[in-house]
Design an enzyme around this catalytic site. Structure first.
Site, PDB file in Angstrom:
ATOM      1  N   TYR A 171      44.626  79.669  38.481  1.00 37.90           N
ATOM      2  CA  TYR A 171      46.264  79.518  38.158  1.00 37.90           C
ATOM      3  C   TYR A 171      47.239  80.048  38.998  1.00 37.90           C
ATOM      4  O   TYR A 171      48.178  79.055  38.279  1.00 37.90           O
ATOM      5  CB  TYR A 171      46.121  81.030  36.482  1.00 37.90           C
ATOM      6  CG  TYR A 171      47.140  80.746  35.824  1.00 37.90           C
ATOM      7  CD1 TYR A 171      47.725  79.783  34.599  1.00 37.90           C
ATOM      8  CD2 TYR A 171      48.283  81.545  36.339  1.00 37.90           C
ATOM      9  CE1 TYR A 171      48.853  80.242  34.328  1.00 37.90           C
ATOM     10  CE2 TYR A 171      49.096  81.812  35.368  1.00 37.90           C
ATOM     11  CZ  TYR A 171      49.880  80.693  34.476  1.00 37.90           C
ATOM     12  OH  TYR A 171      50.770  81.330  33.627  1.00 37.90           O
ATOM     13  N   LYS A 175      49.699  76.416  39.562  1.00 39.53           N
ATOM     14  CA  LYS A 175      51.079  76.562  39.605  1.00 39.53           C
ATOM     15  C   LYS A 175      52.440  76.998  40.518  1.00 39.53           C
ATOM     16  O   LYS A 175      53.575  76.252  40.718  1.00 39.53           O
ATOM     17  CB  LYS A 175      51.578  78.579  38.155  1.00 39.53           C
ATOM     18  CG  LYS A 175      51.566  78.792  37.071  1.00 39.53           C
ATOM     19  CD  LYS A 175      51.411  78.052  36.102  1.00 39.53           C
ATOM     20  CE  LYS A 175      51.702  77.801  34.697  1.00 39.53           C
ATOM     21  NZ  LYS A 175      51.876  76.576  34.193  1.00 39.53           N
TER      22      LYS A 175
END
Length: 301
Positions: A171, A175
Site C-alpha cells: 500500500y 501510494k
C-alpha cells in the site's frame, strides 16, 4: 450550497462507500453531475456487487442531483476507457476526475505474498494511471480542437505513501507511486488546461476503522474529526474551476486541518570535486546527516 461545480461533470472512482461516496455527494451538492464508479468489492478486493454505486446514485438523485453508476474495473484499459466514455456520452463533457478506488491486503514484508503485492499496486497505482490516461487523452483532443478545458484531477495518496507504514509495504509503495504520477501528470498535461493534485487524507473508512479503531472511533457528541465528509470540501475545491493555478501539489486533509505537504528537496550537501573514497564518503554522509532535519517517523514504527 454555493454551486461551485455547477455545470461541471465529475467522475469519482471507488465512490460506493467511504471517502469516495463523501466526495461524490459533496460534488453533486455543489452542482456537479457525477459518474459514480464502484465494483462493490470487499475490503480485500474480492467479490463484487453493483449495489454500493447505485445506492450513491439514488442518494444523489433523491437530493435533486444528477448521477449515473459505472461498475467497470478501472484498473483495466477497457474499464477505464468506458468510465471516461460514460461521462462524455451521458453529459457531453468531462471536467473533473477524482481517483479514489482502493483496498488493502496488509502483511509484514516477510509474509507478503506476491499476489497481495500485485493486487494492491494494481488497484491503487494502475487504477490511477488508466483513468488519468484516458481522461488526459480526451482533454488533449478538446484542447487541440480549440476547446481548452478547465480540467481537474484529484489523486488519492496517503500518509503511508509519504512516510511509510509498518505492515503496509504494498500500500505504501503504491501510494508513494501516486505522488510521482501526480507530479508527472501535472507537468505533462498543463498545456491542455489540466491541473493535477493529490490529497493524503485521514478519515474513518473500511480501510482504517479496524486498523486504527481507537483513533477512528466517532465521538459520542461534538465534532467528528474522522468523518470522511471532512476531506471532501478540499476535493470539491480542487475539482472546481476555482482552483486555477494550483497543480502538482499534495495536501494532507484530516478533520478540520489542511496541510500543504513539502516533498523531497535538497538538504545539506558536500562536493569534493572528485571521487570520494568509501571511508571519506561515509564520514561525509554522517556529517551531513547530523546537519539534516530528522525524518518524520514511519506509521507504526
Amino acid at each position: 450550497m454555493s454551486g461551485l461545480c455547477s455545470e461541471r461533470v465529475a467522475v469519482v472512482t471507488g465512490a460506493g462507500r467511504g471517502l469516495g461516496r463523501a466526495h461524490a455527494l459533496a460534488l453533486a451538492a455543489e452542482g456537479a453531475k457525477v459518474v459514480v464508479n464502484d465494483l462493490g468489492v470487499g475490503l480485500d478486493g474480492t467479490g463484487g456487487t453493483a449495489g454500493p454505486a447505485q445506492l450513491v446514485v439514488d442518494e444523489i438523485r433523491a437530493r435533486g442531483g444528477q448521477a449515473v453508476a459505472h461498475h467497470g474495473d478501472i484498473a483495466t484499459a477497457e474499464g477505464a476507457a468506458s468510465l471516461i466514455r460514460t461521462a462524455v456520452e451521458t453529459w457531453g463533457r468531462l471536467d473533473t476526475l477524482v481517483n479514489n478506488a482502493g483496498f488493502l491486503r496488509d502483511r509484514m514484508l516477510v509474509n507478503l505474498d506476491e499476489d497481495d503485492w500485485d493486487a494492491v499496486v494494481r488497484v491503487h497505482l494502475k487504477g490511477h494511471f488508466l483513468p488519468l490516461k484516458y481522461a488526459a487523452a480526451h482533454w488533449r483532443a478538446e484542447a487541440k480542437a480549440g476547446r481548452v478545458p478547465a480540467a481537474r484531477v484529484v489523486n488519492t495518496s496517503s500518509g503511508a505513501g509519504l512516510l511509510g507504514s509498518v505492515g503496509q509495504g504494498n500500500y505504501s509503495a503504491a501510494k508513494a507511486g501516486i505522488v510521482g504520477l501526480t507530479l508527472v501528470a501535472a507537468a505533462e498535461t498543463g498545456r491542455y488546461g489540466v491541473l493535477v493534485n493529490a490529497i493524503a487524507p485521514a478519515a474513518r473508512t473500511r480501510m482504517t476503522e479496524a486498523t486504527f479503531a481507537e483513533t477512528m472511533a466517532a465521538p459520542a457528541d461534538g465534532f467528528d474529526a474522522m468523518a470522511p465528509e471532512n476531506v471532501s470540501p478540499l476535493v470539491v475545491w480542487l475539482g472546481s474551476a476555482a482552483s486555477a493555478g494550483v497543480t502538482g501539489r499534495v495536501f494532507e486533509a484530516e478533520g478540520g486541518r489542511i496541510t500543504v505537504m513539502e516533498g523531497w528537496r535538497p538538504g545539506p550537501t558536500a562536493d569534493k570535486g572528485g571521487r570520494w573514497s568509501p571511508a571519506e564518503a561515509g564520514e561525509t554522509a554522517l556529517r551531513l546527516l547530523a546537519e539534516a532535519t530528522k525524518p518524520e517517523p514511519v506509521y507504526g514504527g
